[in-house]
Design a protein around this motif. Structure first.
Motif, PDB file in Angstrom:
ATOM      1  N   THR A  66     -64.586-125.658  49.255  1.00  0.00           N
ATOM      2  CA  THR A  66     -63.556-124.241  49.435  1.00  0.00           C
ATOM      3  C   THR A  66     -62.887-124.434  48.107  1.00  0.00           C
ATOM      4  O   THR A  66     -62.642-125.484  47.529  1.00  0.00           O
ATOM      5  CB  THR A  66     -62.852-124.249  50.546  1.00  0.00           C
ATOM      6  OG1 THR A  66     -61.760-125.018  50.610  1.00  0.00           O
ATOM      7  CG2 THR A  66     -63.451-124.476  52.078  1.00  0.00           C
ATOM      8  N   ARG A  67     -62.319-123.132  47.679  1.00  0.00           N
ATOM      9  CA  ARG A  67     -61.520-122.976  46.480  1.00  0.00           C
ATOM     10  C   ARG A  67     -60.301-123.833  46.860  1.00  0.00           C
ATOM     11  O   ARG A  67     -59.764-124.780  45.842  1.00  0.00           O
ATOM     12  CB  ARG A  67     -61.187-121.876  46.317  1.00  0.00           C
ATOM     13  CG  ARG A  67     -62.387-120.780  45.550  1.00  0.00           C
ATOM     14  CD  ARG A  67     -62.108-119.534  45.384  1.00  0.00           C
ATOM     15  NE  ARG A  67     -63.207-118.769  44.897  1.00  0.00           N
ATOM     16  CZ  ARG A  67     -64.286-118.405  45.504  1.00  0.00           C
ATOM     17  NH1 ARG A  67     -64.441-118.630  46.748  1.00  0.00           N
ATOM     18  NH2 ARG A  67     -65.191-117.899  44.823  1.00  0.00           N
ATOM     19  N   GLU A  68     -59.660-123.675  48.098  1.00  0.00           N
ATOM     20  CA  GLU A  68     -58.552-124.584  48.288  1.00  0.00           C
ATOM     21  C   GLU A  68     -58.679-126.314  48.069  1.00  0.00           C
ATOM     22  O   GLU A  68     -57.922-127.140  47.494  1.00  0.00           O
ATOM     23  CB  GLU A  68     -57.833-124.293  49.597  1.00  0.00           C
ATOM     24  CG  GLU A  68     -57.377-122.913  49.895  1.00  0.00           C
ATOM     25  CD  GLU A  68     -58.411-121.686  49.895  1.00  0.00           C
ATOM     26  OE1 GLU A  68     -59.477-122.224  49.955  1.00  0.00           O
ATOM     27  OE2 GLU A  68     -58.096-120.577  49.701  1.00  0.00           O
ATOM     28  N   GLN A  69     -59.806-126.478  48.636  1.00  0.00           N
ATOM     29  CA  GLN A  69     -60.142-128.080  48.627  1.00  0.00           C
ATOM     30  C   GLN A  69     -60.279-128.369  47.176  1.00  0.00           C
ATOM     31  O   GLN A  69     -59.661-129.528  46.724  1.00  0.00           O
ATOM     32  CB  GLN A  69     -61.257-128.244  49.193  1.00  0.00           C
ATOM     33  CG  GLN A  69     -61.125-128.400  50.940  1.00  0.00           C
ATOM     34  CD  GLN A  69     -62.338-128.384  51.595  1.00  0.00           C
ATOM     35  OE1 GLN A  69     -63.487-127.720  51.224  1.00  0.00           O
ATOM     36  NE2 GLN A  69     -62.558-128.632  52.905  1.00  0.00           N
ATOM     37  N   ARG A  85     -52.085-131.294  44.964  1.00  0.00           N
ATOM     38  CA  ARG A  85     -51.538-130.522  46.119  1.00  0.00           C
ATOM     39  C   ARG A  85     -50.194-129.793  45.923  1.00  0.00           C
ATOM     40  O   ARG A  85     -49.667-129.135  46.328  1.00  0.00           O
ATOM     41  CB  ARG A  85     -51.291-131.424  47.584  1.00  0.00           C
ATOM     42  CG  ARG A  85     -52.676-131.598  47.986  1.00  0.00           C
ATOM     43  CD  ARG A  85     -52.514-132.494  49.255  1.00  0.00           C
ATOM     44  NE  ARG A  85     -52.440-131.507  50.505  1.00  0.00           N
ATOM     45  CZ  ARG A  85     -53.369-131.099  51.280  1.00  0.00           C
ATOM     46  NH1 ARG A  85     -54.401-131.208  51.026  1.00  0.00           N
ATOM     47  NH2 ARG A  85     -52.948-130.171  52.221  1.00  0.00           N
ATOM     48  N   ASP A  86     -49.464-130.400  44.927  1.00  0.00           N
ATOM     49  CA  ASP A  86     -47.956-130.146  44.518  1.00  0.00           C
ATOM     50  C   ASP A  86     -47.860-128.980  43.753  1.00  0.00           C
ATOM     51  O   ASP A  86     -46.914-128.481  43.438  1.00  0.00           O
ATOM     52  CB  ASP A  86     -47.346-131.333  44.199  1.00  0.00           C
ATOM     53  CG  ASP A  86     -47.329-132.453  45.197  1.00  0.00           C
ATOM     54  OD1 ASP A  86     -47.633-132.256  46.354  1.00  0.00           O
ATOM     55  OD2 ASP A  86     -47.155-133.700  44.771  1.00  0.00           O
ATOM     56  N   ILE A  87     -49.003-128.698  42.999  1.00  0.00           N
ATOM     57  CA  ILE A  87     -48.922-127.595  41.941  1.00  0.00           C
ATOM     58  C   ILE A  87     -49.629-126.368  42.623  1.00  0.00           C
ATOM     59  O   ILE A  87     -50.619-126.270  43.372  1.00  0.00           O
ATOM     60  CB  ILE A  87     -49.741-127.968  40.728  1.00  0.00           C
ATOM     61  CG1 ILE A  87     -49.223-129.259  40.362  1.00  0.00           C
ATOM     62  CG2 ILE A  87     -49.883-126.832  39.658  1.00  0.00           C
ATOM     63  CD1 ILE A  87     -50.165-130.059  39.116  1.00  0.00           C
ATOM     64  N   TYR A  88     -48.772-124.962  42.444  1.00  0.00           N
ATOM     65  CA  TYR A  88     -49.297-123.714  42.897  1.00  0.00           C
ATOM     66  C   TYR A  88     -50.295-123.371  41.906  1.00  0.00           C
ATOM     67  O   TYR A  88     -49.941-122.958  40.684  1.00  0.00           O
ATOM     68  CB  TYR A  88     -48.372-122.963  43.215  1.00  0.00           C
ATOM     69  CG  TYR A  88     -48.938-121.503  43.712  1.00  0.00           C
ATOM     70  CD1 TYR A  88     -49.452-121.378  44.915  1.00  0.00           C
ATOM     71  CD2 TYR A  88     -49.019-120.450  42.531  1.00  0.00           C
ATOM     72  CE1 TYR A  88     -50.143-120.362  45.169  1.00  0.00           C
ATOM     73  CE2 TYR A  88     -49.659-119.446  43.039  1.00  0.00           C
ATOM     74  CZ  TYR A  88     -50.445-119.161  44.320  1.00  0.00           C
ATOM     75  OH  TYR A  88     -50.900-118.195  44.654  1.00  0.00           O
ATOM     76  N   VAL A  89     -51.705-123.084  42.018  1.00  0.00           N
ATOM     77  CA  VAL A  89     -52.420-122.535  40.998  1.00  0.00           C
ATOM     78  C   VAL A  89     -53.145-121.188  42.056  1.00  0.00           C
ATOM     79  O   VAL A  89     -53.525-121.580  42.942  1.00  0.00           O
ATOM     80  CB  VAL A  89     -53.457-123.634  40.655  1.00  0.00           C
ATOM     81  CG1 VAL A  89     -54.518-122.591  39.683  1.00  0.00           C
ATOM     82  CG2 VAL A  89     -52.905-124.788  40.054  1.00  0.00           C
ATOM     83  N   ASP A  90     -53.284-120.190  41.564  1.00  0.00           N
ATOM     84  CA  ASP A  90     -54.066-118.808  41.931  1.00  0.00           C
ATOM     85  C   ASP A  90     -55.486-119.499  42.215  1.00  0.00           C
ATOM     86  O   ASP A  90     -56.156-120.201  41.294  1.00  0.00           O
ATOM     87  CB  ASP A  90     -53.856-118.090  41.249  1.00  0.00           C
ATOM     88  CG  ASP A  90     -54.571-116.665  41.770  1.00  0.00           C
ATOM     89  OD1 ASP A  90     -55.736-116.415  42.232  1.00  0.00           O
ATOM     90  OD2 ASP A  90     -53.495-115.574  42.077  1.00  0.00           O
ATOM     91  N   THR A  91     -55.976-119.134  43.315  1.00  0.00           N
ATOM     92  CA  THR A  91     -57.462-119.897  43.582  1.00  0.00           C
ATOM     93  C   THR A  91     -58.616-119.001  42.682  1.00  0.00           C
ATOM     94  O   THR A  91     -59.570-119.793  42.428  1.00  0.00           O
ATOM     95  CB  THR A  91     -57.765-119.330  45.185  1.00  0.00           C
ATOM     96  OG1 THR A  91     -57.679-118.118  45.494  1.00  0.00           O
ATOM     97  CG2 THR A  91     -57.105-120.201  46.143  1.00  0.00           C
ATOM     98  N   ARG A  92     -58.060-117.898  42.231  1.00  0.00           N
ATOM     99  CA  ARG A  92     -59.054-117.174  41.020  1.00  0.00           C
ATOM    100  C   ARG A  92     -59.207-118.087  39.845  1.00  0.00           C
ATOM    101  O   ARG A  92     -60.163-118.117  39.192  1.00  0.00           O
ATOM    102  CB  ARG A  92     -58.663-115.885  40.827  1.00  0.00           C
ATOM    103  CG  ARG A  92     -58.748-115.021  41.666  1.00  0.00           C
ATOM    104  CD  ARG A  92     -58.362-113.652  41.431  1.00  0.00           C
ATOM    105  NE  ARG A  92     -58.018-112.866  42.596  1.00  0.00           N
ATOM    106  CZ  ARG A  92     -59.146-111.870  42.995  1.00  0.00           C
ATOM    107  NH1 ARG A  92     -60.293-111.781  42.303  1.00  0.00           N
ATOM    108  NH2 ARG A  92     -59.063-111.125  44.079  1.00  0.00           N
TER     109      ARG A  92
END
Ligand code: CA
Length: 230
Positions: free
Chosen positions: A179-182, A190-197
């Motif tokens: 999945t994009r999240e995986q 895991r600690d960085i926020y990145v848009d799934t796009r």
């Protein structure tokens, strides 16, 4: 290990001196280390941090090492995480019981750090080959994690660091649908926020790089889910 994330090892040990010795030695080997001093903390960290490997002491207060092991192996999401059990009790019965709980390996205390590191590397070469500098291959693609080079059909390809990490993740488990999240967890952490796009942009760049000298697109889009190699 520079261009791939260092494997994250969770050490579960109630004796602080032993915990610190393990942390020191693991960090010296280039691993990222998380520490837990009891079973509840260990189970929480396994869910939150998804370590690449768990070094688990058998004798823990309250929730025992065996129970922690059983719970990690009962959850399909955490089952693939290798567990090395540490125990002061070395007889064969305990050994068998340890392995029946799903532990991947077993080291008897007092152990040599060299031996423990060797066992740990054996597990990680199996589950996280790219982080251990191994050479991965899929179809006509070769990724040399040690040399940080990628070839297709014998020709060198130029990949950015993100595309390299993405490809090494995909090549560790060809056919697996991510999945994009995986992929974000694995490639960015895991600690960085990145848009799934963002992942779609980098998959696009990876495909382009892989097809530099021709050949099919090996990265499959799985509609509504994510991506897979082949
Ligand atoms: Ca203990």
């Amino acid at each position: 290990m520079a261009e791939t994330h260092a494997p994250c090892v969770l050490v579960v040990e109630d004796e602080s001196a032993q915990r610190e010795v393990l942390k020191y030695n693991l960090e010296a080997e280039g691993f990222e280390v998380k520490l837990a001093e009891n079973g509840d903390e260990a189970l929480l960290l396994v869910q939150e941090e998804r370590p690449d490997l768990v070094v688990l002491d058998w004798m823990l207060p309250n929730v025992s090492g065996i129970e922690v092991c059983r719970q990690i192996k009962a959850d399909p999401d955490t089952r693939p995480i290798p567990i090395i059990m540490l125990s002061a009790r070395g007889d064969e019965v305990d050994r068998v019981r340890g392995l029946e709980t799903g532990a991947d390996d077993y080291v008897v205390k007092p152990y040599s750090v060299v031996e423990l590191m060797a066992r740990l590397r054996t597990q990680l070469r199996r589950t996280r080959p790219a982080t251990m500098g191994e050479r991965l291959s899929y179809s006509d693609i070769i990724l040399d994690a040690g040399e940080h080079r990628v070839f297709r059909g014998g020709k060198a390809l130029h990949l950015g660091p993100t595309e390299f990490r993405l490809l090494s993740t995909l090549m560790e488990k060809p056919g697996r649908v991510w999945t994009r999240e995986q992929l974000l967890d694995r490639v960015w952490g895991r600690d960085i926020y990145v848009d799934t796009r963002t992942i779609d942009v980098h998959v696009g760049r990876l495909r382009k790089a892989l097809m530099t000298h021709g050949g099919d697109n090996p990265v499959r889009t799985v509609r509504g889910t994510g991506y897979a190699l082949g």
